[in-house]
Design an enzyme around this catalytic site. Structure first.
Site, PDB file in Angstrom:
ATOM      1  N   ASP A  36       0.836  -1.017   0.047  1.00  0.00           N
ATOM      2  CA  ASP A  36      -0.178  -0.107  -0.074  1.00  0.00           C
ATOM      3  C   ASP A  36       0.963   1.258  -0.136  1.00  0.00           C
ATOM      4  O   ASP A  36       2.006   1.091   0.602  1.00  0.00           O
ATOM      5  CB  ASP A  36      -1.009   0.169   1.190  1.00  0.00           C
ATOM      6  CG  ASP A  36      -2.285   0.873   0.995  1.00  0.00           C
ATOM      7  OD1 ASP A  36      -2.066   2.140   0.790  1.00  0.00           O
ATOM      8  OD2 ASP A  36      -3.097   0.310   0.973  1.00  0.00           O
ATOM      9  N   ASP A  59       3.796   1.156  -4.683  1.00  0.00           N
ATOM     10  CA  ASP A  59       2.749   2.128  -5.351  1.00  0.00           C
ATOM     11  C   ASP A  59       2.407   1.304  -6.746  1.00  0.00           C
ATOM     12  O   ASP A  59       3.224   0.871  -7.527  1.00  0.00           O
ATOM     13  CB  ASP A  59       3.328   3.416  -5.985  1.00  0.00           C
ATOM     14  CG  ASP A  59       2.676   4.197  -6.916  1.00  0.00           C
ATOM     15  OD1 ASP A  59       1.591   3.694  -7.410  1.00  0.00           O
ATOM     16  OD2 ASP A  59       3.143   5.011  -7.458  1.00  0.00           O
ATOM     17  N   VAL A  60       1.112   0.970  -6.638  1.00  0.00           N
ATOM     18  CA  VAL A  60       1.075  -0.463  -7.612  1.00  0.00           C
ATOM     19  C   VAL A  60       0.776   0.328  -9.179  1.00  0.00           C
ATOM     20  O   VAL A  60       0.730  -0.592 -10.119  1.00  0.00           O
ATOM     21  CB  VAL A  60      -0.606  -1.011  -7.560  1.00  0.00           C
ATOM     22  CG1 VAL A  60      -0.750  -1.823  -6.355  1.00  0.00           C
ATOM     23  CG2 VAL A  60      -1.808  -0.103  -7.511  1.00  0.00           C
ATOM     24  N   ASN A  85      -6.179  -5.459  -5.268  1.00  0.00           N
ATOM     25  CA  ASN A  85      -7.584  -4.682  -4.722  1.00  0.00           C
ATOM     26  C   ASN A  85      -7.276  -2.960  -4.624  1.00  0.00           C
ATOM     27  O   ASN A  85      -8.038  -2.638  -4.735  1.00  0.00           O
ATOM     28  CB  ASN A  85      -7.830  -5.237  -3.164  1.00  0.00           C
ATOM     29  CG  ASN A  85      -8.637  -4.118  -2.327  1.00  0.00           C
ATOM     30  OD1 ASN A  85      -9.795  -4.314  -2.815  1.00  0.00           O
ATOM     31  ND2 ASN A  85      -8.305  -3.398  -1.536  1.00  0.00           N
ATOM     32  N   TYR A 151     -13.984   5.537 -13.609  1.00  0.00           N
ATOM     33  CA  TYR A 151     -14.030   4.440 -12.915  1.00  0.00           C
ATOM     34  C   TYR A 151     -14.592   3.143 -13.425  1.00  0.00           C
ATOM     35  O   TYR A 151     -13.970   1.803 -13.223  1.00  0.00           O
ATOM     36  CB  TYR A 151     -14.376   5.033 -11.368  1.00  0.00           C
ATOM     37  CG  TYR A 151     -14.473   3.680 -10.286  1.00  0.00           C
ATOM     38  CD1 TYR A 151     -13.604   3.687  -9.586  1.00  0.00           C
ATOM     39  CD2 TYR A 151     -15.553   2.943 -10.128  1.00  0.00           C
ATOM     40  CE1 TYR A 151     -13.408   2.701  -8.353  1.00  0.00           C
ATOM     41  CE2 TYR A 151     -15.693   2.069  -9.360  1.00  0.00           C
ATOM     42  CZ  TYR A 151     -14.604   2.060  -8.219  1.00  0.00           C
ATOM     43  OH  TYR A 151     -14.584   1.106  -7.474  1.00  0.00           O
ATOM     44  N   LYS A 155     -13.323  -0.562 -14.092  1.00  0.00           N
ATOM     45  CA  LYS A 155     -13.614  -1.806 -13.328  1.00  0.00           C
ATOM     46  C   LYS A 155     -14.459  -2.779 -14.623  1.00  0.00           C
ATOM     47  O   LYS A 155     -14.087  -3.997 -14.408  1.00  0.00           O
ATOM     48  CB  LYS A 155     -14.732  -1.509 -12.573  1.00  0.00           C
ATOM     49  CG  LYS A 155     -14.060  -0.603 -11.411  1.00  0.00           C
ATOM     50  CD  LYS A 155     -13.035  -1.565 -10.498  1.00  0.00           C
ATOM     51  CE  LYS A 155     -12.571  -0.763  -9.222  1.00  0.00           C
ATOM     52  NZ  LYS A 155     -11.439  -1.552  -8.602  1.00  0.00           N
ATOM     53  N   THR A 186     -16.626   2.138   2.881  1.00  0.00           N
ATOM     54  CA  THR A 186     -15.091   2.387   2.983  1.00  0.00           C
ATOM     55  C   THR A 186     -14.961   3.811   3.065  1.00  0.00           C
ATOM     56  O   THR A 186     -16.053   4.787   2.640  1.00  0.00           O
ATOM     57  CB  THR A 186     -14.343   1.580   2.135  1.00  0.00           C
ATOM     58  OG1 THR A 186     -14.677   2.044   0.850  1.00  0.00           O
ATOM     59  CG2 THR A 186     -14.680   0.338   2.372  1.00  0.00           C
TER      60      THR A 186
END
Length: 277
Positions: A36, A59-60, A85, A151, A155, A186
């Site tokens: 993360d 950092d993905v 995720n 977004y 997805k 969240t």
């Protein structure tokens, strides 16, 4: 202890769905390597994990960080499991107002990172005889109206990438599935609107209330609800499942409100009233 002896990678595990999943995996016996960008939240999770959760700042959107995360799992004897995720709300503009830089950042975080996670974990899993991967998509992948355009498109890409990866990796005994959360309580929505402190908490409470009223199951979704679904898909209980997506949305997508709410009139109710006249 379904995951005893397994090493799992979880991205975006410092909060929300990732955090709940990392904790559940660890509680069921897995050793978790969690990545993360939130160093404080990652360290706190590792401290809570009873020695089973190892945090690595990640950092993905940086491929080198993903490579390093997989290498850390290999040092522990894995990876056997991967939960892609990490994410955020991304670009909020409609299609006629987007800028390319914002679009590219959103795709890098939500879609490319998933592809790269699979790309670099799969060879390591193959060397171990197989594995299981779960990707976080969203109910927004199914139709317009649940999230901003960028977004939702990203997805939807994750959802199809899951199928393609399942086909590509079947020969290596690697299963690939996706989970599609609905409105889960969240910080992702509040963070996307750059809300902080008490304003963020108020917004989260409003989102939770609105979500519970928008679906047949009259409560807000929790991160633990998604963690349970993810752990099922990663486990041997799902050994005959690959290339699919598990919708966990409280029934949000089951149909228009009148299909499940007896107090909301539908088209046929209106026609019946007209016919009665």
């Amino acid at each position: 202890m379904r995951f005893e002896g397994k090493v799992a990678i979880v991205t975006g595990g410092a909060s929300g769905i990732g955090r709940a999943t990392a904790l559940r995996l660890a509680a069921e016996g897995a050793t978790v390597v969690m990545g993360d960008i939130d160093a404080e939240g990652g360290a706190a999770l590792a401290a809570e994990g009873g020695g089973r959760i190892h945090f690595r700042p990640t950092d993905v959107t940086a491929e080198a960080d993903i490579v390093a995360l997989v290498a850390a799992a290999q040092e522990l004897g894995g990876p056997h499991l991967l939960f892609n995720n990490a994410g955020a709300g991304g670009l909020r503009a409609p299609i006629d107002e987007i800028d390319l830089a914002g679009w590219d950042r959103t795709m890098a975080l939500l879609l490319s990172s998933v592809a790269l996670g699979i790309r670099h974990a799969a060879p390591a899993m193959t060397a171990l005889g197989g594995g299981a991967i779960v990707n976080t998509a969203s109910v927004a992948a199914l139709a317009a109206g649940a999230a901003p355009t960028a977004y939702s498109v990203a997805k939807a890409g994750v959802r199809h990438l899951t199928r393609m990866a399942a086909a590509d990796l079947a020969r290596h005994r690697i299963r690939v599935n996706a989970v599609l959360p609905g409105f889960i309580t969240t910080n992702i929505f509040a963070s996307a609107m750059e809300l902080t402190g008490t304003v963020r908490d108020t917004a989260n409470a409003m989102i939770a209330q609105a979500a519970s009223n928008a679906q047949p199951i009259r409560r807000a979704g929790r991160a633990e609800d998604i963690a349970a679904a993810v752990c099922f898909l990663l486990s041997d209980d799902a050994s005959f499942i690959t290339g699919t997506d598990l919708l966990v949305d409280g029934g949000l997508s089951v149909g228009p409100r009148h299909s499940w709410d007896p107090d909301t009139p539908g088209l046929f109710d209106a026609l019946a009233v007209i016919a009665a006249k």
